[in-house]
Motif scaffolding. Sequence first.
Motif, PDB file in Angstrom:
ATOM      1  N   ALA A 408       0.841  -1.198   0.000  1.00 22.90           N
ATOM      2  CA  ALA A 408       0.000   0.000   0.000  1.00 22.90           C
ATOM      3  C   ALA A 408       0.877   1.250   0.000  1.00 22.90           C
ATOM      4  O   ALA A 408       1.937   1.268   0.632  1.00 22.90           O
ATOM      5  CB  ALA A 408      -0.900  -0.010   1.230  1.00 22.90           C
ATOM      6  N   GLN A 412      -2.734   5.392   0.681  1.00 18.06           N
ATOM      7  CA  GLN A 412      -3.637   4.241   0.859  1.00 18.06           C
ATOM      8  C   GLN A 412      -3.608   3.767   2.312  1.00 18.06           C
ATOM      9  O   GLN A 412      -4.640   3.463   2.897  1.00 18.06           O
ATOM     10  CB  GLN A 412      -3.210   3.090  -0.057  1.00 18.06           C
ATOM     11  CG  GLN A 412      -3.664   3.275  -1.490  1.00 18.06           C
ATOM     12  CD  GLN A 412      -3.062   2.214  -2.400  1.00 18.06           C
ATOM     13  OE1 GLN A 412      -1.907   1.828  -2.232  1.00 18.06           O
ATOM     14  NE2 GLN A 412      -3.846   1.757  -3.361  1.00 18.06           N
ATOM     15  N   THR A 413      -2.398   3.724   2.880  1.00 24.33           N
ATOM     16  CA  THR A 413      -2.267   3.295   4.285  1.00 24.33           C
ATOM     17  C   THR A 413      -3.000   4.271   5.193  1.00 24.33           C
ATOM     18  O   THR A 413      -3.705   3.882   6.130  1.00 24.33           O
ATOM     19  CB  THR A 413      -0.772   3.243   4.680  1.00 24.33           C
ATOM     20  OG1 THR A 413      -0.075   2.488   3.715  1.00 24.33           O
ATOM     21  CG2 THR A 413      -0.584   2.625   6.045  1.00 24.33           C
ATOM     22  N   LYS A 415      -5.503   6.190   4.412  1.00 15.41           N
ATOM     23  CA  LYS A 415      -6.953   6.103   4.200  1.00 15.41           C
ATOM     24  C   LYS A 415      -7.542   4.813   4.788  1.00 15.41           C
ATOM     25  O   LYS A 415      -8.590   4.835   5.420  1.00 15.41           O
ATOM     26  CB  LYS A 415      -7.231   6.173   2.689  1.00 15.41           C
ATOM     27  CG  LYS A 415      -8.692   6.337   2.333  1.00 15.41           C
ATOM     28  CD  LYS A 415      -8.846   6.392   0.826  1.00 15.41           C
ATOM     29  CE  LYS A 415     -10.287   6.100   0.444  1.00 15.41           C
ATOM     30  NZ  LYS A 415     -10.428   5.801  -0.974  1.00 15.41           N
ATOM     31  N   LYS A 416      -6.842   3.699   4.561  1.00 11.46           N
ATOM     32  CA  LYS A 416      -7.427   2.405   4.927  1.00 11.46           C
ATOM     33  C   LYS A 416      -7.044   1.931   6.332  1.00 11.46           C
ATOM     34  O   LYS A 416      -7.743   1.130   6.925  1.00 11.46           O
ATOM     35  CB  LYS A 416      -6.990   1.322   3.914  1.00 11.46           C
ATOM     36  CG  LYS A 416      -7.519   1.544   2.514  1.00 11.46           C
ATOM     37  CD  LYS A 416      -8.917   0.987   2.394  1.00 11.46           C
ATOM     38  CE  LYS A 416      -9.444   1.170   0.971  1.00 11.46           C
ATOM     39  NZ  LYS A 416     -10.854   0.810   0.863  1.00 11.46           N
TER      40      LYS A 416
END
Lengths: 506, 250
Positions: A408, A412-413, A415-416
């Motif tokens: 990621a 992305q990290t 956000k997720k």
Amino acid sequence: MIKKIIQICTILIFLAVAILPFLRQIGLVIPFDKEFVSLFDQRVVLIFTRTILIALGAATLAMVIGTLLAFLFEYTNLPFKNFFQTLSFLPLLIPPYIVTISWIQFSFPFSIYNPGTVIFILGLAFYPLVTFIVKMALRNISRNLEDSARILYPLKKVLRKITLPLVFPHILMAGFFVFVLSISEYGVPAFLRVNTLSAEIFFQFATFYNVESAIILSIPAIFLAILLILFYNFWVKKRCYITISTFLKKNKEGLKLQKKSLIFSLFFILAVLLFSIIIPLFVLFKESKLNFVGAFEIAGNSILNSLWLAVLGTTIITTFSFFLAYFFQKSKHMDILILLPIAIPASIVGISLILFWNTKTTQFLYGTFWMIIIGYFIRFAPFSTKTLSPFFNQIHSSVEESARIAGASFLQTLKKITIPLMKPGVIVAWFVGFILCLGELAATLLLSPPGFQTLPHRIENLMHYGAPETISSLSLILVFLILFPVGILLISKKSSKFLNNIYGNN
Amino acid sequence: MGIIEIKNIDKSFGKNKVINNLSLLIEKGDFFGIVGSSGCGKTTLLRLITGLEIPDKGEIFIKENCVFSKEKRVFVEPEKRNIGFVFQDLALWPHLDVKEHLEFVLEAKKIPKKEREIKINEILRIVQLEKINSFPQELSGGEKQRLAIARALIQGTEILLLDEAFSNLDQILRNDFKRDLLFLKERFNLTVICVDHNAGELFRIVNKIGVMEKGGIIEQGRPKELLQNPQSEFLRKIKLNGTKSCSMNN
């Protein structure tokens, strides 16, 4: 790469918006060599001393009340403990100047316009901060530290000999925050006609239009703020033996109060609640004569302005504070910079911003509501960042690292993984910011564009010429606006469980 | 009657029954090891003996004095039981230096100020700790352990309880600690109860072993005898591993 860019942007924005205006203000002093002498004027020295004494008095009162309550809530079998804990937290949510308005409207047979009343009101307004910090520290003391002394001494002596010294740095830390908040408080001393540094700077600037004098007067306050933050970072923090985690362990409760102590404790709690919240709200309610419709007609716009400004300001502050806490939670040097604005009186924040932004190139911003948002940002981003930091501490770095290794990207990290895990912290930080923005007075008074008023601004104006029932009604509306979201948060089952976890109710 | 006698005690935390009808007799001079998997109630048992937890039922006698009896409504406070306890995390007070730790204990025992200095120097010499003015955070792991032992012994107790005393030490320190412990036991004529989930360590030094499971002692006796004919799964595993230093965390 993107992580580095965001990190650099975060620090640059913070320095430019929150620190640079104060540095410029210090730089502005240089041409005023004549006025500089006035710093040592007897009157200025008197105001400075008075401010320090008031802040010391308020901090001492808050420390005594707050610490006693924390021990009672944490260690005793006090009845209705959860109820009292919730009530005792409320004074922190209500702006102290609202309580001052209430005491002014209460018909005392003696004058309350003196420094003693300022100490009384500020001490009773800020004691929940001490209770909160000390209670968190008490819960985080390893039970074995107390038990290893419990084998030797009765519990009361263990509390005095082991527990109290262990949490003493936290009591000092909480007292430090009350001291700093009392120094920067404008509303209470101004309404009670007690000249403190914050009030005097405001009067010099806004009433007498003596810009030079206001700037000169703000210099000792800025240096005092720097000194206080350095003292906090290099003395108080170093002496904290206990690491406070956000999610608390179970209540310790081991001291069974005997009948006499129980009566005394209940009397003490009731007296604190009576003077800090029950009487002030009752007086406002009585004086308002339930004239809420009339108050809405007079200040409907101000109420709306306050609401959308607080929502917008808080959202910006929380978003920015998220990155500030994310990148710099463990940086000692940044911690000093992040905390600095807390110690600077609100009136100085207002003046600094006016002097900094009132230029030809920045006219597009000056004279708009964005100035108030920047004021909110400087004053409350540190609170928001400090609220978020313990939540970040709960997330182990390996959680993010494993996401990165799995492929990621940083965003992305974020956000997720990070943002979902930080959701509870973000919610708390948002509410803390919202409450603070909604009640802000001194900086708003200076930074509001012409014809634009927030609710606290309107209340302050009405204090000079308005009818008491309108002032009381609007004050109650402000209290309602502040308490309403807190109530929603408490009623919501999920949030309630989460808040109890943080505040430590059982 | 032994130096510690426990009769049919129960202890629950909420719905979780941690100690279940446990009885135990410890003779004077015993070096008694209690082993069992994590969460079987070993630490709770020690806390019940010290009085830091109150049993739900049963009786506890220390030196033939009843310190707890549900029926007779007796409960002797922890500070009156005169038991030395070394906690798993050592529980050293971070705001007190080595000397202050020991003075704090002597003050509790009402030892006159003049005698305190002598006693402190004596115990520090015995446990070989020199850093008298250091704070716990300035001590090494082994030194911290020795301070915790000194604090437990300076009160002049005959009973020493050790909770997972080996768990925070590396192999070299463990060997040193075993040797020191045996020396101190003889020097102070102690009765020692030592709980550990790492059974291998205890089998080498204790003279009696009790195996705990689900809040009760399921078998007890001399280590060699127990290992010859193990009844519990726990001991069978230990025998299989040849009493190597094995962690039995299940």
